[in-house]
Write a protein that holds these residues in place. Sequence first.
Motif, PDB file in Angstrom:
ATOM      1  N   GLY A  70       0.809  -1.216   0.000  1.00 52.67           N
ATOM      2  CA  GLY A  70       0.000   0.000   0.000  1.00 52.67           C
ATOM      3  C   GLY A  70       0.841   1.264   0.000  1.00 52.67           C
ATOM      4  O   GLY A  70       0.602   2.188  -0.788  1.00 52.67           O
ATOM      5  N   VAL A  71       1.851   1.305   0.868  1.00 53.98           N
ATOM      6  CA  VAL A  71       2.696   2.504   0.948  1.00 53.98           C
ATOM      7  C   VAL A  71       3.558   2.656  -0.302  1.00 53.98           C
ATOM      8  O   VAL A  71       3.782   3.781  -0.773  1.00 53.98           O
ATOM      9  CB  VAL A  71       3.569   2.443   2.219  1.00 53.98           C
ATOM     10  CG1 VAL A  71       4.626   3.538   2.204  1.00 53.98           C
ATOM     11  CG2 VAL A  71       2.695   2.586   3.442  1.00 53.98           C
ATOM     12  N   LEU A  73       2.743   1.807  -3.357  1.00 54.71           N
ATOM     13  CA  LEU A  73       1.867   2.391  -4.379  1.00 54.71           C
ATOM     14  C   LEU A  73       1.607   3.855  -4.083  1.00 54.71           C
ATOM     15  O   LEU A  73       1.566   4.697  -5.001  1.00 54.71           O
ATOM     16  CB  LEU A  73       0.547   1.617  -4.426  1.00 54.71           C
ATOM     17  CG  LEU A  73       0.621   0.204  -5.019  1.00 54.71           C
ATOM     18  CD1 LEU A  73      -0.692  -0.529  -4.810  1.00 54.71           C
ATOM     19  CD2 LEU A  73       0.959   0.274  -6.509  1.00 54.71           C
ATOM     20  N   LEU A  74       1.431   4.178  -2.804  1.00 58.21           N
ATOM     21  CA  LEU A  74       1.184   5.571  -2.419  1.00 58.21           C
ATOM     22  C   LEU A  74       2.368   6.462  -2.780  1.00 58.21           C
ATOM     23  O   LEU A  74       2.195   7.579  -3.294  1.00 58.21           O
ATOM     24  CB  LEU A  74       0.925   5.624  -0.908  1.00 58.21           C
ATOM     25  CG  LEU A  74       0.350   6.917  -0.329  1.00 58.21           C
ATOM     26  CD1 LEU A  74      -1.048   7.155  -0.857  1.00 58.21           C
ATOM     27  CD2 LEU A  74       0.340   6.845   1.193  1.00 58.21           C
ATOM     28  N   LEU A  75       3.582   5.979  -2.537  1.00 57.51           N
ATOM     29  CA  LEU A  75       4.777   6.784  -2.788  1.00 57.51           C
ATOM     30  C   LEU A  75       5.090   6.921  -4.278  1.00 57.51           C
ATOM     31  O   LEU A  75       5.666   7.926  -4.709  1.00 57.51           O
ATOM     32  CB  LEU A  75       5.983   6.159  -2.069  1.00 57.51           C
ATOM     33  CG  LEU A  75       5.974   6.237  -0.541  1.00 57.51           C
ATOM     34  CD1 LEU A  75       7.145   5.449   0.031  1.00 57.51           C
ATOM     35  CD2 LEU A  75       6.042   7.684  -0.069  1.00 57.51           C
ATOM     36  N   ARG A  77       2.772   6.304  -6.987  1.00 49.89           N
ATOM     37  CA  ARG A  77       1.662   6.588  -7.899  1.00 49.89           C
ATOM     38  C   ARG A  77       0.885   7.852  -7.534  1.00 49.89           C
ATOM     39  O   ARG A  77      -0.039   8.226  -8.273  1.00 49.89           O
ATOM     40  CB  ARG A  77       0.686   5.402  -7.919  1.00 49.89           C
ATOM     41  CG  ARG A  77       1.283   4.108  -8.455  1.00 49.89           C
ATOM     42  CD  ARG A  77       1.614   4.224  -9.928  1.00 49.89           C
ATOM     43  NE  ARG A  77       2.053   2.964 -10.489  1.00 49.89           N
ATOM     44  CZ  ARG A  77       3.343   2.639 -10.674  1.00 49.89           C
ATOM     45  NH1 ARG A  77       4.292   3.515 -10.325  1.00 49.89           N
ATOM     46  NH2 ARG A  77       3.670   1.475 -11.204  1.00 49.89           N
ATOM     47  N   THR A  78       1.218   8.483  -6.415  1.00 45.00           N
ATOM     48  CA  THR A  78       0.478   9.681  -6.015  1.00 45.00           C
ATOM     49  C   THR A  78       1.435  10.752  -5.515  1.00 45.00           C
ATOM     50  O   THR A  78       2.581  10.484  -5.166  1.00 45.00           O
ATOM     51  CB  THR A  78      -0.516   9.356  -4.876  1.00 45.00           C
ATOM     52  OG1 THR A  78       0.209   8.886  -3.738  1.00 45.00           O
ATOM     53  CG2 THR A  78      -1.530   8.304  -5.304  1.00 45.00           C
ATOM     54  N   ASN A  79       0.953  11.990  -5.532  1.00 43.85           N
ATOM     55  CA  ASN A  79       1.673  13.119  -4.946  1.00 43.85           C
ATOM     56  C   ASN A  79       0.783  13.741  -3.884  1.00 43.85           C
ATOM     57  O   ASN A  79      -0.412  13.956  -4.113  1.00 43.85           O
ATOM     58  CB  ASN A  79       2.013  14.165  -6.010  1.00 43.85           C
ATOM     59  CG  ASN A  79       3.108  13.676  -6.941  1.00 43.85           C
ATOM     60  OD1 ASN A  79       4.173  13.255  -6.494  1.00 43.85           O
ATOM     61  ND2 ASN A  79       2.834  13.708  -8.240  1.00 43.85           N
ATOM     62  N   PHE A  80       1.335  14.008  -2.719  1.00 42.40           N
ATOM     63  CA  PHE A  80       0.548  14.564  -1.624  1.00 42.40           C
ATOM     64  C   PHE A  80       1.494  15.297  -0.668  1.00 42.40           C
ATOM     65  O   PHE A  80       2.698  14.997  -0.618  1.00 42.40           O
ATOM     66  CB  PHE A  80      -0.207  13.453  -0.883  1.00 42.40           C
ATOM     67  CG  PHE A  80       0.675  12.351  -0.368  1.00 42.40           C
ATOM     68  CD1 PHE A  80       1.228  12.410   0.901  1.00 42.40           C
ATOM     69  CD2 PHE A  80       0.977  11.252  -1.174  1.00 42.40           C
ATOM     70  CE1 PHE A  80       2.049  11.408   1.371  1.00 42.40           C
ATOM     71  CE2 PHE A  80       1.797  10.240  -0.709  1.00 42.40           C
ATOM     72  CZ  PHE A  80       2.339  10.318   0.569  1.00 42.40           C
ATOM     73  N   LYS A  83       4.801  13.829   1.513  1.00 47.51           N
ATOM     74  CA  LYS A  83       5.282  12.582   0.897  1.00 47.51           C
ATOM     75  C   LYS A  83       6.746  12.312   1.255  1.00 47.51           C
ATOM     76  O   LYS A  83       7.119  11.175   1.552  1.00 47.51           O
ATOM     77  CB  LYS A  83       5.111  12.690  -0.627  1.00 47.51           C
ATOM     78  CG  LYS A  83       5.568  11.466  -1.384  1.00 47.51           C
ATOM     79  CD  LYS A  83       5.303  11.634  -2.869  1.00 47.51           C
ATOM     80  CE  LYS A  83       5.848  10.464  -3.660  1.00 47.51           C
ATOM     81  NZ  LYS A  83       5.564  10.620  -5.111  1.00 47.51           N
ATOM     82  N   ASN A  87       8.263   9.155   3.321  1.00 42.17           N
ATOM     83  CA  ASN A  87       9.348   8.365   2.736  1.00 42.17           C
ATOM     84  C   ASN A  87      10.515   8.226   3.713  1.00 42.17           C
ATOM     85  O   ASN A  87      11.141   7.163   3.811  1.00 42.17           O
ATOM     86  CB  ASN A  87       9.803   9.032   1.434  1.00 42.17           C
ATOM     87  CG  ASN A  87      10.626   8.085   0.586  1.00 42.17           C
ATOM     88  OD1 ASN A  87      10.475   6.868   0.667  1.00 42.17           O
ATOM     89  ND2 ASN A  87      11.516   8.640  -0.217  1.00 42.17           N
TER      90      ASN A  87
END
Length: 262
Positions: A70-71, A73-75, A77-80, A83, A87
């Motif tokens: 999950g993390v 993919l979060l790191l 595939r997304t920008n927030f 981040k 990381n």
Amino acid sequence: MAKYLLRAIALVYLLFLLILPVGLIVWQTFGDGLQNVIDALTTEEAIHAFQVTLQVAVWAVVLNTVFGVGVALLLTRTNFPGKRLLNALIDLPLAVSPVVVGLALILAYGRYSTVGGWLESAGIHVIFSLPGMVLATVFVSLPLVVRAIVPVLEEMGDDQEQAARTLGAGAWQTFRRITLPGIRSALGYGIVLCLARALGEYGAVAVVSGKVVGETQTLTLFVEERYLNYEVPAAFAAATVLALLAVGSLLLTTLLRPKDGN
């Protein structure tokens, strides 16, 4: 000439630091015959230590695998916002001593803390029981699955995933048909690393377990307890099992390690 000298230095270094100590443990284990090893590993305390170790390791691997995928993919595939902080936090367990981790868990989930007191009143015992040992093991092995998957996801890119969504595939279908096959080797590599770390964890588990023989004793704690009580054959036998598990994990990680260009 220089390269041969470097090779010789590396081999001698590994010989005295790794091969000789582990080899002596194996030699001492089987010095009195195989039956003594079997007897030492089939006592009630040893079997219970194996069971506790397996329970803790399986829970740690499952939780870190779900979290790691999950993390990752979060790191990738997304920008927030935050981040980079997330990381960096992923690598925190690599920098913190396992003993400190154990003490921190006692402060957070001990019976005299706010959260721990509330859990105790609800009948959930964390410290000096299996949940605390699982938490400690999850913490120290947290980065392994994430760091195995992130480089592969970055190299894959998301072009195929976007194409699948354009053709009507849902998030789960895209993950199952596109993403998962691409990270399969890296995921297996991370899981094996996590399992090896969980099986051999000592410091954090020693602090939060209470080292209760027959209740919260893992295999590493069993080795220490038997050695300190001068039951050296049992300590060497259990240590040899841990060493063989480590060697098996090393061979598996070598097979599963993602190759350059794949």
